[in-house]
Design a protein around this motif. Structure first.
Motif, mmCIF file in Angstrom:
data_model
loop_
_atom_site.group_PDB
_atom_site.id
_atom_site.type_symbol
_atom_site.label_atom_id
_atom_site.label_comp_id
_atom_site.label_asym_id
_atom_site.label_seq_id
_atom_site.Cartn_x
_atom_site.Cartn_y
_atom_site.Cartn_z
ATOM 1 N N TYR A 133 3.090 0.237 -4.322
ATOM 2 C CA TYR A 133 4.532 0.075 -4.401
ATOM 3 C C TYR A 133 4.869 -1.403 -4.602
ATOM 4 O O TYR A 133 4.128 -2.280 -4.152
ATOM 5 N N MET A 134 6.002 -1.638 -5.216
ATOM 6 C CA MET A 134 6.676 -2.930 -5.129
ATOM 7 C C MET A 134 7.799 -2.682 -4.133
ATOM 8 O O MET A 134 8.459 -1.643 -4.192
ATOM 9 N N ALA A 135 8.006 -3.623 -3.232
ATOM 10 C CA ALA A 135 9.051 -3.451 -2.217
ATOM 11 C C ALA A 135 10.128 -4.521 -2.376
ATOM 12 O O ALA A 135 9.814 -5.678 -2.672
ATOM 13 N N PHE A 136 11.357 -4.093 -2.200
ATOM 14 C CA PHE A 136 12.504 -4.996 -2.219
ATOM 15 C C PHE A 136 13.233 -4.795 -0.898
ATOM 16 O O PHE A 136 13.721 -3.695 -0.626
ATOM 17 N N ILE A 137 13.280 -5.836 -0.095
ATOM 18 C CA ILE A 137 13.856 -5.745 1.246
ATOM 19 C C ILE A 137 15.203 -6.451 1.249
ATOM 20 O O ILE A 137 15.290 -7.643 0.952
ATOM 21 N N ILE A 157 8.519 -3.267 10.719
ATOM 22 C CA ILE A 157 7.689 -4.480 10.769
ATOM 23 C C ILE A 157 8.579 -5.720 10.717
ATOM 24 O O ILE A 157 8.412 -6.658 11.502
ATOM 25 N N ILE A 158 9.536 -5.735 9.784
ATOM 26 C CA ILE A 158 10.427 -6.885 9.630
ATOM 27 C C ILE A 158 11.222 -7.120 10.913
ATOM 28 O O ILE A 158 11.403 -8.255 11.351
ATOM 29 N N LYS A 159 11.666 -6.032 11.533
ATOM 30 C CA LYS A 159 12.422 -6.151 12.785
ATOM 31 C C LYS A 159 11.514 -6.590 13.940
ATOM 32 O O LYS A 159 11.885 -7.456 14.735
ATOM 33 N N ASN A 209 0.829 -1.202 0.000
ATOM 34 C CA ASN A 209 0.000 0.000 0.000
ATOM 35 C C ASN A 209 0.867 1.257 0.000
ATOM 36 O O ASN A 209 1.924 1.290 0.612
ATOM 37 N N LEU A 210 0.376 2.309 -0.657
ATOM 38 C CA LEU A 210 1.122 3.570 -0.745
ATOM 39 C C LEU A 210 1.336 4.232 0.616
ATOM 40 O O LEU A 210 2.202 5.095 0.759
ATOM 41 N N SER A 211 0.562 3.838 1.609
ATOM 42 C CA SER A 211 0.724 4.438 2.941
ATOM 43 C C SER A 211 1.951 3.880 3.677
ATOM 44 O O SER A 211 2.361 4.421 4.699
ATOM 45 N N CYS A 212 2.536 2.819 3.162
ATOM 46 C CA CYS A 212 3.697 2.195 3.809
ATOM 47 C C CYS A 212 4.992 2.878 3.350
ATOM 48 O O CYS A 212 5.188 3.105 2.163
ATOM 49 N N SER A 213 5.858 3.169 4.290
ATOM 50 C CA SER A 213 7.164 3.785 3.989
ATOM 51 C C SER A 213 8.267 2.742 4.175
ATOM 52 O O SER A 213 8.033 1.664 4.731
#
Length: 140
Positions: free
Chosen positions: A49-53, A25-27, A14-18
């Motif tokens: 968004y597409m996210a790459f962690i 969240i991952i931590k 979602n676009l609201s996620c930075s």
């Protein structure tokens, strides 16, 4: 990235996620220590968004190890970030270098400066150029 430290691809965020939110969240879920999160905005019927962690390292616990094993085996996983909401994640098959453009430019500038200093030192140690001898003929 190696299979020991794979990066994750999430196709829909979602676009609201930075980046900071995703990293936290991952931590919080004790998955791993995040190096960086790359977000790529996609304009479609539903903008997202597409996210790459990318990880510094993964934590050593049962949940994290199971998630990493599934990602390494190229299975999809669900990361529940706010029940009932979750992200579907996959192994990032084309991870980008962690070196940013600024870091690359800084490195290039340091190399240029080093080369300039070496040229100056070499020029100082060279003997002065020989004078050019010209012969003239007097044919009187």
């Amino acid at each position: 990235m190696s299979s020991v430290n794979p990066s994750i691809y999430i196709p829909f965020v979602n676009l609201s996620c930075s980046e900071e939110y995703i990293s936290n969240i991952i931590k919080t879920l004790l998955i791993g220590e995040v190096n960086r999160v790359d977000l790529v905005k996609k304009e479609s019927v539903t903008p997202h968004y597409m996210a790459f962690i990318h990880f510094n390292y993964w934590y050593d616990n049962t949940a994290s190890n199971n998630l990493r094993r599934k990602i390494t085996e190229e299975q999809s996983v669900r990361i529940v970030y706010d029940d009932p909401y979750y992200w579907v994640a996959y192994k990032n098959k084309n991870p980008k270098s962690s070196i940013s453009l600024v870091e690359k430019l800084d490195s290039a500038m340091m190399l240029i400066k080093n080369l300039q200093e070496r040229v100056i030192l070499l020029e100082r140690n060279l003997p002065p150029p020989r004078p050019i001898l010209r012969r003239s003929f007097n044919l009187e």
